[in-house]
Motif scaffolding. Structure first.
Motif, PDB file in Angstrom:
ATOM      1  N   GLU A   2      -4.490  -7.444  -6.618  1.00 51.78           N
ATOM      2  CA  GLU A   2      -4.432  -5.979  -6.588  1.00 51.78           C
ATOM      3  C   GLU A   2      -5.583  -5.370  -5.801  1.00 51.78           C
ATOM      4  O   GLU A   2      -5.481  -4.239  -5.312  1.00 51.78           O
ATOM      5  CB  GLU A   2      -4.436  -5.408  -8.015  1.00 51.78           C
ATOM      6  CG  GLU A   2      -3.125  -5.571  -8.756  1.00 51.78           C
ATOM      7  CD  GLU A   2      -2.936  -6.977  -9.303  1.00 51.78           C
ATOM      8  OE1 GLU A   2      -3.880  -7.792  -9.203  1.00 51.78           O
ATOM      9  OE2 GLU A   2      -1.843  -7.274  -9.827  1.00 51.78           O
ATOM     10  N   SER A  14      -2.918   6.899   3.695  1.00 52.26           N
ATOM     11  CA  SER A  14      -3.636   5.678   4.031  1.00 52.26           C
ATOM     12  C   SER A  14      -3.241   5.201   5.431  1.00 52.26           C
ATOM     13  O   SER A  14      -2.075   5.270   5.828  1.00 52.26           O
ATOM     14  CB  SER A  14      -3.321   4.574   3.016  1.00 52.26           C
ATOM     15  OG  SER A  14      -3.785   3.324   3.459  1.00 52.26           O
ATOM     16  N   ASP A  44       0.851  -1.193   0.000  1.00 51.96           N
ATOM     17  CA  ASP A  44       0.000   0.000   0.000  1.00 51.96           C
ATOM     18  C   ASP A  44       0.890   1.248   0.000  1.00 51.96           C
ATOM     19  O   ASP A  44       1.609   1.507   0.964  1.00 51.96           O
ATOM     20  CB  ASP A  44      -0.901  -0.021   1.245  1.00 51.96           C
ATOM     21  CG  ASP A  44      -1.861   1.163   1.288  1.00 51.96           C
ATOM     22  OD1 ASP A  44      -1.831   2.001   0.364  1.00 51.96           O
ATOM     23  OD2 ASP A  44      -2.644   1.248   2.259  1.00 51.96           O
ATOM     24  N   ARG A  45       0.849   2.018  -1.086  1.00 54.69           N
ATOM     25  CA  ARG A  45       1.647   3.244  -1.186  1.00 54.69           C
ATOM     26  C   ARG A  45       0.756   4.486  -1.269  1.00 54.69           C
ATOM     27  O   ARG A  45       1.197   5.548  -1.699  1.00 54.69           O
ATOM     28  CB  ARG A  45       2.524   3.195  -2.436  1.00 54.69           C
ATOM     29  CG  ARG A  45       3.393   1.952  -2.550  1.00 54.69           C
ATOM     30  CD  ARG A  45       4.747   2.107  -1.913  1.00 54.69           C
ATOM     31  NE  ARG A  45       5.492   0.859  -2.040  1.00 54.69           N
ATOM     32  CZ  ARG A  45       6.112   0.465  -3.163  1.00 54.69           C
ATOM     33  NH1 ARG A  45       6.066   1.231  -4.233  1.00 54.69           N
ATOM     34  NH2 ARG A  45       6.768  -0.678  -3.195  1.00 54.69           N
ATOM     35  N   ARG A  46      -0.483   4.357  -0.865  1.00 55.86           N
ATOM     36  CA  ARG A  46      -1.416   5.485  -0.948  1.00 55.86           C
ATOM     37  C   ARG A  46      -1.093   6.499   0.153  1.00 55.86           C
ATOM     38  O   ARG A  46      -1.168   6.176   1.337  1.00 55.86           O
ATOM     39  CB  ARG A  46      -2.858   5.004  -0.813  1.00 55.86           C
ATOM     40  CG  ARG A  46      -3.310   4.053  -1.925  1.00 55.86           C
ATOM     41  CD  ARG A  46      -4.658   3.421  -1.596  1.00 55.86           C
ATOM     42  NE  ARG A  46      -4.573   2.619  -0.368  1.00 55.86           N
ATOM     43  CZ  ARG A  46      -5.634   2.056   0.222  1.00 55.86           C
ATOM     44  NH1 ARG A  46      -6.837   2.219  -0.289  1.00 55.86           N
ATOM     45  NH2 ARG A  46      -5.474   1.344   1.331  1.00 55.86           N
ATOM     46  N   GLU A  47      -0.770   7.708  -0.246  1.00 54.04           N
ATOM     47  CA  GLU A  47      -0.445   8.750   0.722  1.00 54.04           C
ATOM     48  C   GLU A  47      -1.633   9.001   1.644  1.00 54.04           C
ATOM     49  O   GLU A  47      -2.768   9.148   1.197  1.00 54.04           O
ATOM     50  CB  GLU A  47      -0.078  10.047  -0.007  1.00 54.04           C
ATOM     51  CG  GLU A  47       1.243   9.986  -0.757  1.00 54.04           C
ATOM     52  CD  GLU A  47       2.440   9.832   0.177  1.00 54.04           C
ATOM     53  OE1 GLU A  47       2.326  10.217   1.351  1.00 54.04           O
ATOM     54  OE2 GLU A  47       3.481   9.312  -0.275  1.00 54.04           O
ATOM     55  N   GLU A  74      -7.364  -6.267   0.406  1.00 59.88           N
ATOM     56  CA  GLU A  74      -7.210  -5.219   1.410  1.00 59.88           C
ATOM     57  C   GLU A  74      -5.908  -5.401   2.196  1.00 59.88           C
ATOM     58  O   GLU A  74      -5.555  -6.522   2.580  1.00 59.88           O
ATOM     59  CB  GLU A  74      -8.387  -5.261   2.393  1.00 59.88           C
ATOM     60  CG  GLU A  74      -9.703  -4.794   1.791  1.00 59.88           C
ATOM     61  CD  GLU A  74      -9.677  -3.314   1.441  1.00 59.88           C
ATOM     62  OE1 GLU A  74      -9.080  -2.529   2.209  1.00 59.88           O
ATOM     63  OE2 GLU A  74     -10.246  -2.947   0.391  1.00 59.88           O
ATOM     64  N   TYR A 116      -0.630   2.515   5.099  1.00 63.60           N
ATOM     65  CA  TYR A 116       0.514   2.852   4.245  1.00 63.60           C
ATOM     66  C   TYR A 116       1.719   1.986   4.625  1.00 63.60           C
ATOM     67  O   TYR A 116       2.049   1.830   5.798  1.00 63.60           O
ATOM     68  CB  TYR A 116       0.877   4.329   4.404  1.00 63.60           C
ATOM     69  CG  TYR A 116       2.045   4.766   3.549  1.00 63.60           C
ATOM     70  CD1 TYR A 116       1.874   5.011   2.191  1.00 63.60           C
ATOM     71  CD2 TYR A 116       3.322   4.915   4.095  1.00 63.60           C
ATOM     72  CE1 TYR A 116       2.945   5.406   1.388  1.00 63.60           C
ATOM     73  CE2 TYR A 116       4.399   5.308   3.308  1.00 63.60           C
ATOM     74  CZ  TYR A 116       4.204   5.541   1.956  1.00 63.60           C
ATOM     75  OH  TYR A 116       5.263   5.926   1.166  1.00 63.60           O
TER      76      TYR A 116
END
Length: 547
Positions: free
Chosen positions: A99, A84, A79-82, A102, A87
């Motif tokens: 992909e 998150s 998970d690279r979502r800023e 969760e 993260y």
């Protein structure tokens, strides 16, 4: 005995061969059930393909490419979502669409530190794009602060957080994080020395302790921290040695997976440390055992492997409750070179209802092949499935003493009272309410209160016994012990044990038995339904049980 270096290469080569023989899924991964297994397999495949001293039957360059591709796919799932909350994390189970899976808090706990180890040891041999992907992933792990948790339960989660603080603190030059890890390590050591481990006999969790702190020990260069890590690892291996018998893990377990019962198959860590049994054809849950080695002190290794003189291990477990108080549990294990027997006196509600209460364990060094090496019975409880004897009901009372175990199953009226059990493969003499057998270097006598059905399976003997208030008595003896009592073969042992059959009370509320050690054992149900255990006429007491 092979050197540790050769044993390490054996493990690496064997897991790599398993990886090379496994077809990739359309996703480019081997596994969708647990993302971590892809990382482990790819690490082994890369290491074996890169080591000329490991004999392989696959194309080395193709294997390196496959390993690199799988590693790249694993890193992409982070998970690279800023912003998150997860993260820097990975999914655990990937399902049909990796992909879309969760993120889960579990994979990064151990895999994050092991990824750092792999990068430190093998980074230079990786393609440039993959090295950069590792750098990005590791920075995300560091920035996630997943390890920034207070010490509360002092269990396997905190062990992994502590190791991660040390590893990432040093790697990124974060002096504050490194110091936090140092404090956590000292606090955990103090807690263990004062209270012992409450995660008793749990291979999945215990080996996470070992991997996390071994990884830190091999990478850290701070002398003071290294000394504390030595103390931690010496403590862990001393605890392991107490229940070790020829590759097997005797005694009760707080939890276990299908690799742990009724056959000890989670053996890679023990093989690397002790090497006194044959490595099985296929390794299960090897995780990072082939890469992480810390030599336990000689006296610990000798104590684990030398069972010529039987020993009794009596452990007091302080099990924390949610309200902050403790419940005292008492673990008893009797170990010889031919068998071990014992269990937890008290029933405890454990994770996923997986408390493994008691058994007789045979060492793997007796070449039992793929057959079960444990003998035990349960009354099925929550989570039970046919053939999976890891989930039992609370309706069991036991008395373990040396090679014998007495068990009562006071199942309430209205519930199915059938008890189920497993016995190792071997030569068995079956009688109406008893079985006498030889497996490996031990004889077993099994007595049941009610009639039973026994079914020979490929790797075990399954036993089922119906009837209200069931009860079982099992006693093990080595071939030498039986010979000293004039039993020279299985038939002679059966003759000896027929005359020693236990006395089951007509109402099913008690059983009396005189063991081969001439100990008068009695287990009964009191008016309040609690167990009353007596040995040679005296109430069983726990005064000499130690943390």
């Amino acid at each position: 005995m092979l050197t540790v270096e050769k044993r390490s290469r054996q493990i690496v080569g064997k897991v790599a061969a398993q990886a090379a023989a496994r077809p990739l899924l359309p996703s480019g991964l081997w596994f969708h059930d647990d993302v971590r297994n892809n990382f482990y397999y790819a690490s082994y495949l890369h290491a074996a393909a890169s080591d000329p001293d490991i004999r392989v039957r696959f194309d080395r360059e193709q294997a390196k490419e496959t390993a690199a591709a799988v590693l790249g796919r694993v890193l992409e799932l982070q998970d690279r979502r800023e912003g998150s909350e997860t993260y820097g994390h990975w999914p655990l189970g990937l399902g049909d669409e990796p992909e879309a899976a969760e993120p889960n808090p579990l994979p990064v706990e151990l895999m994050g530190s092991l990824m750092l180890y792999f990068f430190e040891r093998c980074g230079e041999s990786l393609p440039r794009e993959l090295r950069e992907a590792f750098e990005t992933a590791l920075k995300a792990v560091y920035d996630s602060r997943f390890y920034d948790r207070p010490l509360r339960e002092y269990g396997h989660h905190e062990a992994k957080y502590t190791a991660a603080k040390l590893l990432f603190g040093q790697f990124y030059g974060d002096a504050e994080l490194l110091e936090d890890g140092r404090r956590s390590l000292k606090a955990m050591l103090k807690r263990l020395n004062e209270r012992g481990m409450h995660e008793y006999g749990s291979q999945p969790w215990f080996w996470h302790w070992v991997q996390a702190f071994t990884c830190a020990r091999l990478l850290l260069d701070d002398a003071d921290i290294a000394e504390d890590l030595n103390r931690m690892l010496d403590y862990l291996w001393s605890q392991r040695s107490l229940h070790y018998i020829g590759g097997a893990w005797a005694g009760p377990h707080a939890r276990g997976l299908t690799a742990d019962a009724p056959k000890d198959r989670n053996v890679a860590f023990d093989y690397l440390q002790f090497g006194d049994f044959r490595l099985p054809p296929e390794l299960v849950r090897a995780e990072y055992a082939g890469f992480l080695y810390y030599e336990a002190p000689e006296e610990i290794r000798i104590a684990a492997m030398d069972r010529l003189v039987p020993v009794e291990v009596k452990k007091k477990i302080l099990k924390p409750r949610e309200d902050g108080t403790d419940r005292e549990l008492h673990s008893y294990t009797y170990l010889t070179d031919a068998y071990a027997a014992g269990g937890m006196w008290e029933r405890s509600e454990e994770f996923d209802n997986e408390q493994h209460r008691w058994d007789v364990t045979l060492p793997l060094s007796y070449e039992l092949g793929s057959a079960a090496n444990q003998a035990y019975f349960i009354h099925p409880g929550q989570g039970y499935a046919e053939g999976d004897l890891r989930h039992e009901s609370p309706y069991a009372k036991i008395l373990p003493d040396r090679g014998a175990i007495l068990a009562l199953y006071p199942v309430p009226e209205g519930e199915d009272p059938t008890i189920v059990g497993v016995l190792p493969k071997g030569e068995w003499i079956r009688e109406e309410r008893a079985l006498f057998g030889q497996a490996g270097g031990a004889y077993l006598a099994v007595y049941l209160r009610h009639a039973y059905e026994a079914e020979e399976a490929e790797d075990r003997v399954n036993v089922r016994s119906a009837g209200p208030l069931g009860a079982v008595v099992i006693e093990a003896a080595s071939l030498e012990e039986a010979e000293s009592l004039d039993a020279d073969d299985l038939e002679g042992f059966a003759d000896l044990m027929r005359d020693r059959a236990p006395v089951f009370a007509e109402d099913g509320r008690s059983v009396r038995y005189r063991s081969l050690h001439s100990r008068r054992l009695e287990l009964s149900l009191g008016d309040n339904g609690e167990a009353e255990a007596r040995i040679d006429g005296k109430d069983a007491e726990f005064g000499d049980y130690v943390l």
